[in-house]
Design a protein around this motif. Structure first.
Motif, PDB file in Angstrom:
ATOM      1  N   ARG A 172       0.749  -1.363   0.090  1.00 46.87           N
ATOM      2  CA  ARG A 172       0.243   0.016   0.061  1.00 46.87           C
ATOM      3  C   ARG A 172       0.816   1.180   0.166  1.00 46.87           C
ATOM      4  N   LEU A 173       1.907   1.316  -0.834  1.00 45.19           N
ATOM      5  CA  LEU A 173       2.671   2.188  -0.781  1.00 45.19           C
ATOM      6  C   LEU A 173       2.656   3.294  -2.105  1.00 45.19           C
ATOM      7  N   LEU A 174       2.042   2.597  -3.096  1.00 48.43           N
ATOM      8  CA  LEU A 174       1.846   3.326  -4.382  1.00 48.43           C
ATOM      9  C   LEU A 174       0.585   4.399  -3.931  1.00 48.43           C
ATOM     10  N   PRO A 175       0.566   5.204  -5.130  1.00 45.19           N
ATOM     11  CA  PRO A 175      -0.555   6.315  -4.658  1.00 45.19           C
ATOM     12  C   PRO A 175      -1.935   5.691  -4.834  1.00 45.19           C
ATOM     13  N   GLU A 176      -2.872   6.258  -4.470  1.00 46.03           N
ATOM     14  CA  GLU A 176      -4.249   5.519  -4.816  1.00 46.03           C
ATOM     15  C   GLU A 176      -4.776   5.653  -6.135  1.00 46.03           C
ATOM     16  N   ARG A 177      -4.238   6.573  -6.997  1.00 50.80           N
ATOM     17  CA  ARG A 177      -4.509   6.749  -8.406  1.00 50.80           C
ATOM     18  C   ARG A 177      -3.192   6.672  -8.954  1.00 50.80           C
ATOM     19  N   PHE A 178      -2.932   5.601  -9.416  1.00 46.70           N
ATOM     20  CA  PHE A 178      -1.723   5.449 -10.443  1.00 46.70           C
ATOM     21  C   PHE A 178      -1.956   4.621 -11.601  1.00 46.70           C
ATOM     22  N   ALA A 179      -1.191   4.668 -12.537  1.00 44.60           N
ATOM     23  CA  ALA A 179      -1.117   3.832 -13.804  1.00 44.60           C
ATOM     24  C   ALA A 179       0.227   3.464 -14.196  1.00 44.60           C
ATOM     25  N   ILE A 180       0.301   2.428 -14.974  1.00 40.75           N
ATOM     26  CA  ILE A 180       1.553   1.640 -15.572  1.00 40.75           C
ATOM     27  C   ILE A 180       1.502   1.714 -16.934  1.00 40.75           C
ATOM     28  N   VAL A 181       1.961   2.275 -17.933  1.00 38.90           N
ATOM     29  CA  VAL A 181       1.989   2.149 -19.240  1.00 38.90           C
ATOM     30  C   VAL A 181       3.301   1.554 -19.847  1.00 38.90           C
ATOM     31  N   GLY A 182       3.112   0.590 -20.217  1.00 43.39           N
ATOM     32  CA  GLY A 182       4.496  -0.098 -20.978  1.00 43.39           C
ATOM     33  C   GLY A 182       4.494   0.069 -22.495  1.00 43.39           C
ATOM     34  N   VAL A 183       5.569   0.539 -22.715  1.00 45.86           N
ATOM     35  CA  VAL A 183       5.943   1.219 -24.318  1.00 45.86           C
ATOM     36  C   VAL A 183       6.903   0.353 -24.765  1.00 45.86           C
ATOM     37  N   ALA A 184       6.780  -0.192 -25.988  1.00 46.86           N
ATOM     38  CA  ALA A 184       7.838  -1.179 -26.669  1.00 46.86           C
ATOM     39  C   ALA A 184       7.257  -1.178 -28.192  1.00 46.86           C
ATOM     40  N   ARG A 185       8.249  -1.602 -29.176  1.00 47.15           N
ATOM     41  CA  ARG A 185       7.828  -1.885 -30.502  1.00 47.15           C
ATOM     42  C   ARG A 185       6.940  -3.002 -30.815  1.00 47.15           C
ATOM     43  N   LYS A 186       6.958  -4.224 -30.124  1.00 50.01           N
ATOM     44  CA  LYS A 186       6.292  -5.209 -30.266  1.00 50.01           C
ATOM     45  C   LYS A 186       4.811  -5.005 -30.294  1.00 50.01           C
ATOM     46  N   HIS A 187       4.131  -5.583 -31.171  1.00 54.04           N
ATOM     47  CA  HIS A 187       2.499  -5.428 -31.041  1.00 54.04           C
ATOM     48  C   HIS A 187       2.027  -6.531 -29.935  1.00 54.04           C
ATOM     49  N   LEU A 188       1.560  -5.961 -29.061  1.00 51.81           N
ATOM     50  CA  LEU A 188       0.716  -6.887 -27.978  1.00 51.81           C
ATOM     51  C   LEU A 188      -0.583  -6.003 -27.553  1.00 51.81           C
ATOM     52  N   ASP A 189      -1.530  -6.814 -26.797  1.00 57.72           N
ATOM     53  CA  ASP A 189      -2.643  -6.385 -26.348  1.00 57.72           C
ATOM     54  C   ASP A 189      -2.254  -6.309 -24.885  1.00 57.72           C
ATOM     55  N   ASP A 190      -3.297  -5.479 -24.146  1.00 59.73           N
ATOM     56  CA  ASP A 190      -2.948  -5.358 -22.827  1.00 59.73           C
ATOM     57  C   ASP A 190      -2.991  -6.861 -22.167  1.00 59.73           C
ATOM     58  N   GLY A 191      -3.851  -7.915 -22.436  1.00 55.77           N
ATOM     59  CA  GLY A 191      -4.170  -8.872 -21.905  1.00 55.77           C
ATOM     60  C   GLY A 191      -2.767  -9.788 -22.126  1.00 55.77           C
ATOM     61  N   ALA A 192      -2.189  -9.829 -23.238  1.00 51.80           N
ATOM     62  CA  ALA A 192      -0.924 -10.614 -23.477  1.00 51.80           C
ATOM     63  C   ALA A 192       0.268  -9.922 -22.569  1.00 51.80           C
ATOM     64  N   PHE A 193       0.401  -8.669 -22.422  1.00 49.31           N
ATOM     65  CA  PHE A 193       1.169  -7.847 -21.729  1.00 49.31           C
ATOM     66  C   PHE A 193       1.258  -8.246 -20.611  1.00 49.31           C
ATOM     67  N   ARG A 194      -0.156  -8.419 -19.858  1.00 46.46           N
ATOM     68  CA  ARG A 194      -0.236  -8.578 -18.554  1.00 46.46           C
ATOM     69  C   ARG A 194       0.230  -9.956 -18.149  1.00 46.46           C
ATOM     70  N   ARG A 195      -0.198 -11.033 -18.928  1.00 42.66           N
ATOM     71  CA  ARG A 195       0.315 -12.256 -18.698  1.00 42.66           C
ATOM     72  C   ARG A 195       1.870 -12.356 -18.774  1.00 42.66           C
ATOM     73  N   ARG A 196       2.613 -11.846 -19.636  1.00 38.30           N
ATOM     74  CA  ARG A 196       3.928 -11.821 -19.634  1.00 38.30           C
ATOM     75  C   ARG A 196       4.447 -11.176 -18.419  1.00 38.30           C
ATOM     76  N   LEU A 197       3.891 -10.126 -17.863  1.00 40.39           N
ATOM     77  CA  LEU A 197       4.474  -9.610 -16.335  1.00 40.39           C
ATOM     78  C   LEU A 197       4.216 -10.444 -15.475  1.00 40.39           C
ATOM     79  N   ARG A 198       2.922 -11.134 -15.428  1.00 38.91           N
ATOM     80  CA  ARG A 198       2.542 -12.161 -14.336  1.00 38.91           C
ATOM     81  C   ARG A 198       3.654 -13.097 -14.291  1.00 38.91           C
ATOM     82  N   GLU A 199       4.158 -13.732 -15.240  1.00 41.33           N
ATOM     83  CA  GLU A 199       5.161 -14.574 -15.238  1.00 41.33           C
ATOM     84  C   GLU A 199       6.508 -13.948 -14.735  1.00 41.33           C
ATOM     85  N   GLY A 200       6.841 -12.934 -14.847  1.00 44.20           N
ATOM     86  CA  GLY A 200       7.863 -12.192 -14.155  1.00 44.20           C
ATOM     87  C   GLY A 200       7.793 -12.061 -12.625  1.00 44.20           C
ATOM     88  N   VAL A 201       6.610 -11.968 -12.413  1.00 49.28           N
ATOM     89  CA  VAL A 201       6.372 -11.451 -10.617  1.00 49.28           C
ATOM     90  C   VAL A 201       6.242 -12.836 -10.119  1.00 49.28           C
TER      91      VAL A 201
END
Length: 505
Positions: A37-66
């Motif tokens: 609970r250390l992040l602001p109440e209102r926050f957003a993370i926007v990932g930017v890269a050249r590869k074409h992905l939708d939000d769902g695929a990007f989140r699944r990839r990040l979940r693997e890293g976590v």
């Protein structure tokens, strides 16, 4: 106890969102901050890269890293769903002048929804050669102009040498204010590194003896058991001097040797670090071989496993002359440290993974004990362990049990895992939260980067002008080349056996 003021709405834009740094470090760190609970109440993370992905695929990839790299282990389903709802992805090409409107629109949409102009953090998790394009991209879009609310995070390396570091600073300072720039070195986010300041300046027991009168010499060791792993292409262009000495080791040296600050204001701390770097005695070209040693590992054995030589590693040219080991002897020309040698060493394929600072104290002025009583006598030392087990060890002399007078060394130990019930945060958690808060204390200023490059520049020039003729000159699984032992032996010293190894005996 007063509560900290709530953090302002924040948008974190990560360029290079498809890379290893984002996957292994940044998102796991942000996820842990969210759970705490250390992040602001209102926050957003926007990932930017050249590869074409939708939000769902990007989140699944990040979940693997976590799941693989978070200090808490695999993510809880509900917690991850809540966190990832704040995460989005944009496909963008920094080198395309026509790109960018989608990012501007996303920032405006978020701020319109929140009804407030948010703090914007732009994290350049990209290769060094792309920094100029990213900076020009942000300037073209006009999304990073507010000196109070907009911040730019730049990963090391900050140039390849003094000239390129100065050129990079001129480029960035022409587009952004110095107050907006956060040059990140993850070593400064480690809990024990930060604790050096608390240890020195909050305890009157140590500050009076932290000087040339009581301290004989200081050793700083950062050793790794691994080779270049997947970083062969980057590492062969860098080497141990650029990758570790110019930033990590000199930053630790600053914290160990800097003068007491008046306050913990960010610029006051950084001023003291710059003063210390400027006081380091320049290494003259003709003295490089007395003050610095380089090495490259060959075949050997680490922890019972056969390891290839550096030149047999993936992505490394067969005749590479890049150093994987570097050792330095430095002197600080000021009243506190005049005449006290500081020894720095770092290397890959060492026998153990360990980072620690050893402060060796001078002998007592008079030795009243009979010779037989001090057969095992050792100088007092203070060891600050940075990794893998964080803590502080004080070695003193004590009488051993028995009817004879026999002295021997004993250790008084402080271990984080024993003293505190919670695990310390990862370095990137600390540093990312500081960026969000706008606290630049743990980040390097332009003049600090330039001073660090000036210290190593003569060695870098000498090594590049005279190629080594003895590489590889140490086997994997050893503590480096023989020349490193000679470097420290000239003053009658020897490299200390690290305390973790001693604990196992």
């Amino acid at each position: 106890m007063p509560h900290a003021a709530p953090l302002e709405p924040t948008i974190l834009v990560i360029f290079g969102a498809g890379g290893d740094l984002t996957w292994r470090k940044l998102i796991p760190a942000l996820y842990n901050l969210y759970l705490d609970r250390l992040l602001p109440e209102r926050f957003a993370i926007v990932g930017v890269a050249r590869k074409h992905l939708d939000d769902g695929a990007f989140r699944r990839r990040l979940r693997e890293g976590v799941d693989l790299f978070s200090r808490r282990g695999p993510a809880d389903e509900v917690d991850w769903d809540r966190f990832s709802a704040h995460v989005a992805y944009l496909s963008d090409d920094l080198n395309d002048p026509a790109s960018g409107p989608a990012l501007s629109q996303r920032l405006e949409e978020l701020e319109r929804t929140w009804g407030v102009r948010a703090n914007r953090v732009f994290y350049l998790a990209i290769p060094p050669e792309m920094v100029e394009a990213a900076a020009a991209h942000l300037q073209r879009l006009g999304v990073c102009r507010d000196c109070q609310r907009d911040r730019l995070v730049v990963e090391k390396p900050f140039g390849r040498d003094l000239a390129t570091a100065v050129a990079l600073d001129r480029l960035l300072s022409g587009m952004f204010a110095e107050s907006q720039m956060y040059r990140i070195d993850h070593y400064l986010g480690k809990e024990t590194v930060q604790n050096i300041l608390a240890f020195r300046f909050a305890n009157s027991l140590f500050e009076p003896i932290w000087n040339r009168r009581y301290i004989d010499h200081v050793q700083i060791t950062v050793a790794e058991t691994v080779g270049v792993e997947e970083r062969g292409g980057y590492y062969d262009r860098s080497g141990a001097l650029r990758d570790m000495v110019q930033n990590h080791l000199l930053q630790i040296l600053c914290l160990i040797a800097m003068e007491p600050p008046i306050s913990f204001d960010a610029d006051e701390i950084r001023n003291k670090k710059v003063d210390l770097l400027r006081a380091i005695r320049p290494i003259r070209a003709e003295e490089v071989h007395y003050s610095a040693v380089r090495g490259q590992y060959g075949k050997g054995t680490v922890n019972g496993r056969a390891m290839p030589g550096y030149r047999e590693e993936p992505g490394i040219p067969s005749g590479s002359i890049t150093e994987t080991f570097a050792a330095f002897k430095l002197y600080i020309d000021n009243w506190r440290w005049q005449g006290v040698p500081f020894y720095l060493r770092t290397g890959k394929r060492m026998p153990a993974r360990v980072s620690e600072v050893s402060i060796l104290f001078r002998s007592a002025p008079h030795q009243p004990f009979p010779a037989a009583a001090v057969e095992n006598w050792q100088p007092n030392r203070l060891v600050i362990r940075i990794q893998p087990e964080e803590g502080i060890v004080t070695r003193i002399q004590a009488k051993q049990p028995g009817t004879r007078l026999q002295l021997g060394p004993v250790d008084m130990q402080f271990r984080y895992q024993d003293a505190f019930s919670v695990a310390p945060p990862e370095a990137y958690e600390t540093l990312l939260l500081d960026v969000i808060r706008g606290d630049a204390t743990l980040f390097m200023r332009a003049d600090q980067v330039e001073c660090a490059w000036k210290i190593v520049a003569p060695v870098l020039d000498a090594w590049e002008s005279v190629p080594p003729g003895d590489f590889p000159n140490y086997p994997a699984g050893s503590w480096g080349p023989e020349a490193a032992e000679l470097l420290i032996a000239h003053e009658g010293h020897s490299w200390l056996q690290h305390t973790l190894q001693e604990d196992r005996k």
